[in-house]
Design a protein around this motif. Structure first.
Motif, PDB file in Angstrom:
ATOM      1  N   GLN A   1       0.826  -1.206   0.000  1.00 43.10           N
ATOM      2  CA  GLN A   1       0.000   0.000   0.000  1.00 43.10           C
ATOM      3  C   GLN A   1       0.863   1.261   0.000  1.00 43.10           C
ATOM      4  O   GLN A   1       1.943   1.291   0.593  1.00 43.10           O
ATOM      5  N   ASP A   2       0.362   2.301  -0.647  1.00 45.11           N
ATOM      6  CA  ASP A   2       1.117   3.556  -0.733  1.00 45.11           C
ATOM      7  C   ASP A   2       1.366   4.167   0.642  1.00 45.11           C
ATOM      8  O   ASP A   2       2.436   4.720   0.902  1.00 45.11           O
ATOM      9  N   ASP A   3       0.383   4.066   1.515  1.00 45.11           N
ATOM     10  CA  ASP A   3       0.504   4.638   2.860  1.00 45.11           C
ATOM     11  C   ASP A   3       1.203   3.634   3.767  1.00 45.11           C
ATOM     12  O   ASP A   3       0.643   2.587   4.089  1.00 45.11           O
ATOM     13  N   PRO A   4       2.420   3.922   4.221  1.00 45.78           N
ATOM     14  CA  PRO A   4       3.141   2.978   5.072  1.00 45.78           C
ATOM     15  C   PRO A   4       2.385   2.602   6.335  1.00 45.78           C
ATOM     16  O   PRO A   4       2.500   1.472   6.825  1.00 45.78           O
ATOM     17  N   ALA A   5       1.607   3.535   6.866  1.00 41.25           N
ATOM     18  CA  ALA A   5       0.876   3.275   8.111  1.00 41.25           C
ATOM     19  C   ALA A   5      -0.204   2.214   7.929  1.00 41.25           C
ATOM     20  O   ALA A   5      -0.648   1.602   8.907  1.00 41.25           O
ATOM     21  N   LYS A   6      -0.624   1.981   6.701  1.00 38.00           N
ATOM     22  CA  LYS A   6      -1.678   1.003   6.439  1.00 38.00           C
ATOM     23  C   LYS A   6      -1.128  -0.398   6.162  1.00 38.00           C
ATOM     24  O   LYS A   6      -1.902  -1.351   6.082  1.00 38.00           O
TER      25      LYS A   6
END
Length: 356
Positions: free
Chosen positions: A289-294
């Protein structure tokens, strides 16, 4: 030094100059690097490309050798300590007990560290001789699944030691194929036998399961156990597609980036190039996923993968790995030979997921 094909290149001169020192330290280089070497094809009608001693290294600071004490083939990696100040420290961490003998440890072991005389900045790391983890090709889905299992467990283990690899892409994943090959393979031309008298014969991974390793801890970092979300400035490894590094110099947590690297490797090496691995898509899509937090942590990836395995039938695990670019003739030949082996495995009750 000559520019004639097959002879010593500029990047190999360092090894020639240190041949005798390395021999005294217990490691023998191939005849190509010995003092006074004369090419075996010189003065003959042989083609230099057909001669073992014409093969130099693909990467100039990494060379093969033989450990004199027991004849074991090893890899020598020349490093600059000022450029990669933590590589030896982190490598030795994973090579020291009790960490070294942990079954989840899939970090390349360091056998020895040689400090180059008259140069405090250079050292040689001695490691086992490994080969690219995708060569030879995988035969069954179960073999690939076992590879995923080892790599997931291995990266989870690295993270549990509070180490971020920071470059765990395809080129930094290798395997110990010693038992996989009937004939020892040439370290610089891995299709060929070590004596260069034909191609090296090998078994399947089901017949002789290999162990997979993460290598190259040159840009890795270890953090304090209480630092759960360290921040590092972006550093480009071999995979240039990391979303959080695009158009940003903002410091990032390197652990989710590791998850991306491994997920993206599986995507490119297996999902996009082979049929039949759709069962991995939901997990891999979350890992990249583009968002590391996800992205899931490796502590979340491992149990999710275990759940995926429970849903895969033995029949599926024994199925042949079919490349999307396999031609009809190639597919027909591989299919026949695969079914012959497959029936034999079932009769002999060979596990569908081969473990070392």
């Amino acid at each position: 030094m000559s520019t004639i094909p097959g002879t010593i290149k500029p990047g190999e001169l360092w090894w020639c100059k240190h041949y005798q020192w390395l021999e005294g330290a217990g490691y023998l280089l191939r005849p190509r690097y010995s003092p006074g070497w004369v090419p075996s094809w010189q003065g003959t009608k042989k083609d230099w490309m057909d001669c073992e001693d014409s093969r130099g290294p693909l990467i100039q600071h990494i060379l093969d050798a033989t450990r004199i004490s027991d004849g074991v083939f090893v890899t020598l990696k020349l490093i600059k300590k000022s450029r990669h100040p933590y590589e030896i420290e982190i490598g030795q961490l994973f090579s020291s007990e009790p960490v070294a003998s942990d079954p989840a440890n899939h970090c390349v072991p360091i056998y020895d560290v040689l400090h180059v005389p008259n140069d405090e900045d250079q050292a040689i790391i001695v490691m086992p001789l490994l080969r690219p983890f995708t060569n030879p090709r995988f035969d069954t889905c179960g073999e690939v699944v076992e590879c995923f299992h080892q790599l997931f467990a291995g990266l989870q283990f690295i993270h549990k030691q509070h180490v971020a690899h920071r470059d765990c892409m395809a080129l930094n994943i290798m395997m110990d194929a010693t038992s996989l090959f009937i004939d020892p393979y040439h370290p610089q031309d891995i299709v060929m036998r070590r004596d260069y008298k034909g191609e090296a014969r090998c078994l399947t991974r089901t017949q002789s399961p290999p162990k997979y390793f993460f290598i190259d801890f040159g840009i890795s970092r270890r953090y304090d156990a209480n630092n759960f979300a360290p921040l590092e400035s972006p550093i480009w490894g071999g995979d240039k597609s990391v979303p959080e590094f695009q158009n940003s110099d903002e410091p990032r947590n390197p652990f989710p980036t590791d998850v991306y690297y491994l997920g993206n490797m599986i995507r490119y090496k297996f999902l996009l190039t082979n049929n039949g691995f759709e069962f991995m898509e939901p997990l891999v899509n979350d890992m990249i996923q583009d968002d590391p937090a996800k992205r899931p942590t490796m502590d979340e990836v491992v149990p999710r993968f275990d759940q995926i395995l429970k849903q895969i039938s033995s029949w599926k695990l024994r199925s042949r790995v079919i490349g999307k670019e396999d031609g009809h003739i190639t597919g027909l030949y591989l299919g026949v030979t695969h079914w012959t082996r497959r029936i034999g495995y079932i009769i002999r009750r060979v596990p569908a997921i081969p473990t070392p």
